[in-house]
Design an enzyme around this catalytic site. Structure first.
Site, PDB file in Angstrom:
ATOM      1  N   SER A   1      -6.258  -3.522   5.105  1.00 29.56           N
ATOM      2  CA  SER A   1      -5.080  -2.665   5.294  1.00 29.56           C
ATOM      3  C   SER A   1      -5.512  -1.438   6.085  1.00 29.56           C
ATOM      4  O   SER A   1      -6.706  -1.114   6.120  1.00 29.56           O
ATOM      5  CB  SER A   1      -4.582  -2.222   3.913  1.00 29.56           C
ATOM      6  OG  SER A   1      -3.619  -1.191   4.027  1.00 29.56           O
TER       7      SER A   1
ATOM      8  N   TYR B   1      -5.404   0.734  -4.881  1.00 27.32           N
ATOM      9  CA  TYR B   1      -5.208  -0.047  -3.643  1.00 27.32           C
ATOM     10  C   TYR B   1      -6.192   0.400  -2.564  1.00 27.32           C
ATOM     11  O   TYR B   1      -6.848  -0.413  -1.919  1.00 27.32           O
ATOM     12  CB  TYR B   1      -3.759   0.140  -3.182  1.00 27.32           C
ATOM     13  CG  TYR B   1      -3.320  -0.755  -2.052  1.00 27.32           C
ATOM     14  CD1 TYR B   1      -2.870  -2.050  -2.296  1.00 27.32           C
ATOM     15  CD2 TYR B   1      -3.332  -0.308  -0.723  1.00 27.32           C
ATOM     16  CE1 TYR B   1      -2.445  -2.873  -1.257  1.00 27.32           C
ATOM     17  CE2 TYR B   1      -2.911  -1.118   0.320  1.00 27.32           C
ATOM     18  CZ  TYR B   1      -2.463  -2.399   0.045  1.00 27.32           C
ATOM     19  OH  TYR B   1      -2.045  -3.209   1.072  1.00 27.32           O
TER      20      TYR B   1
HETATM   21  P1  NAD Z   1       3.618 -10.203  -0.674  1.00 26.31           P
HETATM   22  O1  NAD Z   1       3.970  -9.615  -2.008  1.00 26.31           O
HETATM   23  O2  NAD Z   1       4.689 -10.788   0.158  1.00 26.31           O
HETATM   24  O3  NAD Z   1       2.491 -11.283  -0.813  1.00 26.31           O
HETATM   25  C1  NAD Z   1       1.450 -11.201  -1.744  1.00 26.31           C
HETATM   26  C2  NAD Z   1       1.017 -12.590  -2.045  1.00 26.31           C
HETATM   27  O4  NAD Z   1       0.003 -12.530  -3.031  1.00 26.31           O
HETATM   28  C3  NAD Z   1       2.163 -13.445  -2.611  1.00 26.31           C
HETATM   29  O5  NAD Z   1       2.064 -14.748  -2.107  1.00 26.31           O
HETATM   30  C4  NAD Z   1       1.873 -13.411  -4.100  1.00 26.31           C
HETATM   31  O6  NAD Z   1       2.387 -14.548  -4.759  1.00 26.31           O
HETATM   32  C5  NAD Z   1       0.353 -13.411  -4.072  1.00 26.31           C
HETATM   33  N1  NAD Z   1      -0.233 -12.980  -5.324  1.00 26.31           N
HETATM   34  C6  NAD Z   1       0.018 -11.867  -6.057  1.00 26.31           C
HETATM   35  N2  NAD Z   1      -0.688 -11.893  -7.191  1.00 26.31           N
HETATM   36  C7  NAD Z   1      -1.411 -13.045  -7.174  1.00 26.31           C
HETATM   37  C8  NAD Z   1      -2.312 -13.651  -8.081  1.00 26.31           C
HETATM   38  N3  NAD Z   1      -2.629 -13.074  -9.233  1.00 26.31           N
HETATM   39  N4  NAD Z   1      -2.835 -14.846  -7.736  1.00 26.31           N
HETATM   40  C9  NAD Z   1      -2.515 -15.448  -6.580  1.00 26.31           C
HETATM   41  N5  NAD Z   1      -1.661 -14.930  -5.692  1.00 26.31           N
HETATM   42  C10 NAD Z   1      -1.118 -13.733  -5.998  1.00 26.31           C
HETATM   43  O7  NAD Z   1       2.845  -9.034   0.081  1.00 26.31           O
HETATM   44  P2  NAD Z   1       2.239  -8.938   1.565  1.00 26.31           P
HETATM   45  O8  NAD Z   1       2.745  -7.671   2.106  1.00 26.31           O
HETATM   46  O9  NAD Z   1       2.435 -10.201   2.309  1.00 26.31           O
HETATM   47  O10 NAD Z   1       0.699  -8.703   1.221  1.00 26.31           O
HETATM   48  C11 NAD Z   1      -0.309  -9.621   1.559  1.00 26.31           C
HETATM   49  C12 NAD Z   1      -1.611  -8.880   1.789  1.00 26.31           C
HETATM   50  O11 NAD Z   1      -1.454  -7.995   2.901  1.00 26.31           O
HETATM   51  C13 NAD Z   1      -2.020  -8.012   0.606  1.00 26.31           C
HETATM   52  O12 NAD Z   1      -3.419  -8.088   0.415  1.00 26.31           O
HETATM   53  C14 NAD Z   1      -1.619  -6.618   1.060  1.00 26.31           C
HETATM   54  O13 NAD Z   1      -2.386  -5.634   0.438  1.00 26.31           O
HETATM   55  C15 NAD Z   1      -1.878  -6.706   2.545  1.00 26.31           C
HETATM   56  N6  NAD Z   1      -1.176  -5.707   3.333  1.00 26.31           N
HETATM   57  C16 NAD Z   1       0.174  -5.671   3.379  1.00 26.31           C
HETATM   58  C17 NAD Z   1       0.794  -4.691   4.142  1.00 26.31           C
HETATM   59  C18 NAD Z   1       2.287  -4.595   4.255  1.00 26.31           C
HETATM   60  O14 NAD Z   1       2.786  -3.608   4.806  1.00 26.31           O
HETATM   61  N7  NAD Z   1       3.058  -5.561   3.795  1.00 26.31           N
HETATM   62  C19 NAD Z   1       0.029  -3.773   4.853  1.00 26.31           C
HETATM   63  C20 NAD Z   1      -1.355  -3.836   4.771  1.00 26.31           C
HETATM   64  C21 NAD Z   1      -1.948  -4.818   4.024  1.00 26.31           C
END
Ligand code: NAD
Length: 257
Positions: free
Chosen positions: A139, A152
């Protein structure tokens, strides 16, 4: 560039960035293993749709990334893991002196520890196959900080550090390890933060998006899951063979501020 014959495991891929990455890797020809902690018909259906549309083998494997043994089982059940995308992640926002211990532990377990377990299990498979790509979805918060996101930010800085170590340990092998650092992407994880932020700042949804979320994203646009998937595909291409141990920001300029 084709990833035909390669198998990619993407943790946390039944929504958001993980699902977008699975689609792009499959479109590039890789067989994909989707994952989350649920075991619903719709999870398996997602994999079936990807397989049908891309002509690849796509499976869904339930495993809870907060539990080390299940992280290791996921890789074992995949049978083959040429590309590992550590993406599963959750968020919780609170001042550090009020941060619930169980939320701290869950974030560290899912956002950081899971990548240790999957990487440790997948690496011998990559060595046996003579090729491997480790991609950690960190991130902008792996490089910078914001208040109220102690767990985080700690987990994301941790995964950037682990990425560098794995890159050094594999530097003379045909294996690379890199972290992608997205800025804001409009996924369910970010959607979930909007109502509370609207209340906190007494703002409309549009103002929360533009004035709070995208305040630090100079492009004033969300990055998309397709762009993140495309970045993963690039890291799996021959052009990226010498790219290892680094971070690639997909953040509309956030970390240049
Ligand atoms: P999201 O909530 O859409 O996806 C998260 C995924 O992780 C989902 O598929 C969820 O089912 C899964 N998950 C959660 N807990 C779990 C567990 N215990 N076991 C297995 N799977 C689990 O969120 P996202 O935004 O797509 O995030 C995905 C990654 O990207 C994360 O690591 C997040 O920190 C990172 N990220 C997101 C953003 C953003 O702005 N959306 C920015 C930077 C980084």
């Amino acid at each position: 560039m084709s990833l035909k014959g390669k198998t990619a495991v993407i943790t946390g891929s039944n929504s958001g960035i993980g699902l977008g990455v699975a689609w792009e890797l499959a479109r590039a020809g890789a067989d994909v293993v989707l994952n989350s902690f649920t075991d619903r018909d719709e999870d398996h259906e997602l994999a079936a749709v990807i397989g049908r549309e891309t002509g690849t083998q796509a499976r869904y494997v339930k495993a809870d990334m907060s539990i080390g043994r299940e992280c290791r089982d996921l890789i074992a059940k995949a049978g083959k893991c040429d590309i590992l995308v550590n993406n599963a992640g959750i968020q919780y926002v609170s001042p550090i002196d009020e941060f619930p211990e169980d939320r701290w532990n869950a974030i560290i377990a899912i956002n950081l520890n899971s990548a240790f377990h999957t990487t440790a299990t997948a690496l011998p498979m990559m060595r046996a196959a003579g090729w491997g790509r480790l991609v950690n979805i960190a991130s902008a918060h792996g490089l910078t900080a914001s208040p109220y996101k102690a767990a985080y930010v700690a987990a994301k800085h941790g995964i950037v550090g682990m990425t560098k170590v794995v890159a050094l340990e594999t530097a003379q092998e045909p294996i690379t390890a890199n972290a992608i650092c997205p800025g804001y992407v409009l996924t369910p994880l970010v959607e979930a933060q909007i109502p509370d932020t609207m209340k906190e700042y007494d703002m409309s949804r549009e103002d929360v998006i533009r004035k709070v979320m995208l305040e630090r994203q100079p492009s004033k646009e969300f990055a998309t899951v397709e762009q993140l998937g495309g970045t993963c595909v690039f890291l799996c291409s021959p052009a990226a063979d010498q790219i290892t141990g680094t971070t690639i920001s997909v953040d509309g300029g956030w970390t240049s501020l």
